[in-house]
Design an enzyme around this catalytic site. Structure first.
Site, PDB file in Angstrom:
ATOM      1  CB  VAL A  95      50.663  36.541  40.222  1.00 47.28           C
ATOM      2  CG1 VAL A  95      51.238  36.717  41.625  1.00 47.28           C
ATOM      3  CG2 VAL A  95      51.790  36.524  39.200  1.00 47.28           C
TER       4      VAL A  95
ATOM      5  CD  GLU B  19      38.312  45.149  42.202  1.00 45.40           C
ATOM      6  OE1 GLU B  19      38.114  46.326  41.889  1.00 45.40           O
ATOM      7  OE2 GLU B  19      39.267  44.485  41.770  1.00 45.40           O
TER       8      GLU B  19
END
Length: 505
Positions: free
Chosen positions: A274, A295
């Site tokens: 997604v 991240e």
């Protein structure tokens, strides 16, 4: 190029040995800090040799288990190999390995699931006990002993600082052009002497390109030549594309309202298909001069960098499909103008996230009608992977977005429920919920107002009547009307409530 030609410091060269010899230096019961973040930059040889040693010890009837601390998830050669020989006593702070997951949920492996921004400081504070050994992958050791990182930074700086003994794997597969891509910040201090992190924009460099390590602590240097092993991402399906479409439409709406600039604010995106679908949508969308403060750099975000849509991406790891990993490694010299890799205590630093105004987009397992999110547990007690860094970003972001398909298991389970069975992100940290059905903007809404918006916009049509019926009866029967609930009914949503709604009761 051989690994040996990358070990330029003679002190380190004198400590070259096999993986088996290095693994023999890790004692039973040790806490071991290993490199690795979302399948990137993990040690390739020592964990496998250690697993063989543990298996042999168990065959002799000798106890042998260790604690393993990492940046985040690793790979089958690390988590999988050690779990399969029952070698893990404690695992932290995040994992995604199926064997680990099975043992954690069976109660035979302890697991500490904590915010990724907390790990390094917990070690410095002494909250987790002594770190006995660090096993860290690097691309090269320079003449003066400085270490060139590979595809992830994670908690490696802390492991090298805090461990009693250090084992280095020098991976000659990693392109030496990675040198200069990293920004290792050594300015953090313990309370009460902390100072602000001097980072004002995603591309700011506030540290140095190398790890430092006391040579006297290094007990072994192991040569390897292997890529990270990651699985390919599947092409976005229709559900993922619809979720992405709702998010991109929301961004355009926020720009028209004057709440976002034309180039958006720095983006954070969780892992998975997604998330990649959102990045693919941005590739074709009207937004230019994008930046990321996140991240993990995945395929979709890397493509934005390559196309010029994204001018700067700051992360702690590069976690790519096998094909994208090869091209990233090949093109490292060009990409390091636009990519910065940092320690996760900086990439996930709450104050920096708030200062930069991050748009956070993370996945979830389920959300309830009031906006509470469960991102870690199935049926309230079985861990899936972990909270990772989503909490670091959700509480501190300019916009906190959570996304999921509206149903799971072929439509047999609704991902929008009356009450989540485990809370990772409370309603206070969740601003936007998105499914393929639509988007619920929860900003400024009371709990009862949120419930109506979530049910109408995000629930699958098959479950909308049952959720509406639950909410109607909760309004009638709940002793408190601020957040109405029927506590004896909330977790019996299926099949009772679906049948009740279908029967008009």
């Amino acid at each position: 190029m051989s690994s040996s030609s990358r070990i330029l410091d003679p002190v380190f060269r004198s400590k070259i040995m096999s993986a088996a010899e290095a693994a023999a230096l890790i004692p039973p019961g040790a806490n071991v800090g290993m490199s690795g973040f979302t399948g990137a930059g993990y040690p390739k040889a020592v964990p496998l040799a250690l697993a063989q040693r543990i298996e042999a010890a168990h065959g002799r009837g000798e106890p042998f288990r260790i604690g393993v601390w990492t940046g985040a998830s690793t790979a089958p050669e690390l988590d999988g190999a050690l779990a399969k020989v029952d070698g893990l006593e404690m695992r932290l702070p995040y994992q995604s390995d199926p064997t680990c997951r099975k043992q954690i949920n069976a109660g035979t492996m302890e697991y500490l699931d904590i915010h990724l921004s907390h790990v390094a400081q917990f070690v410095w504070f002494g909250f987790l006990g002594q770190l006995d050994v660090a096993v860290v992958e690097v691309a090269a050791i320079l003449e003066d002993g400085r270490l060139v990182p590979t595809n992830s930074v994670g908690n490696n700086k802390t492991w090298l600082d805090q461990a009693d003994k250090v084992i280095l794997e020098v991976n000659s597969w990693a392109n030496l052009d990675l040198e200069g891509m990293h920004d290792i910040y050594y300015g953090t201090r313990l309370p009460p002497y902390r100072m602000p992190v001097p980072l004002l924009a995603p591309g700011d460099r506030i540290g140095e390109p190398y790890y430092r390590c006391d040579p006297s602590k290094v007990v072994a240097v192991v040569e390897t030549d292997a890529p990270d092993r990651n699985t390919a991402f599947t092409a976005p399906d229709e559900t993922s594309r619809r979720i992405a479409g709702h998010i991109l439409e929301f961004f355009s709406h926020e720009i028209r309202k004057g709440r976002l600039p034309a180039g958006l604010l720095p983006l954070q995106s969780g892992v998975g298909n997604v998330a990649n679908a959102v990045m693919a949508g941005l590739e074709d969308g009207p937004f230019d001069n994008l930046a990321a403060y996140t991240e993990v750099l995945q395929d979709g975000m890397l493509q934005l960098v390559r196309s010029g849509k994204m001018t700067l991406a700051s992360a702690t790891a590069v976690s790519l499909s096998p094909e994208a990993a090869v091209t990233f490694n090949r093109d490292a010299a060009a990409l390091k103008k636009n990519v910065v890799l940092r320690p996760q205590e900086i990439s996930n630093h709450p104050e920096v996230i708030r200062r930069l105004g991050i748009i956070a987009m993370n996945g979830m397992i389920e959300a309830d009608i009031y906006g509470n999110v469960n991102s870690t547990h199935i049926n309230g007690s079985s861990i899936m992977n972990g909270i990772g860094g989503s909490g670091d970003f959700a509480r501190n972001a300019y916009l906190s977005i959570f996304m999921t398909p509206s149903t799971a298991k072929g439509g047999s389970i609704s991902c929008i429920v009356p009450m989540v069975c485990h809370v990772d992100h409370t309603e206070h940290d969740v601003q936007v919920i998105v499914t393929e059905q639509g988007l619920a903007d929860l900003r400024g809404l009371s709990p009862k107002q949120r419930a109506k918006v979530v049910i109408e916009n995000c629930a699958h049509p098959d479950y909308r009547p049952a959720l509406s019926e639950y909410f109607r009866l909760a309004l009638d029967r709940s002793p408190g009307r601020h957040t109405p609930h029927l506590l004896d009914e909330a977790f019996r949503f299926l099949p009772e409530w679906k049948a009740r709604a279908a029967g008009g009761r």
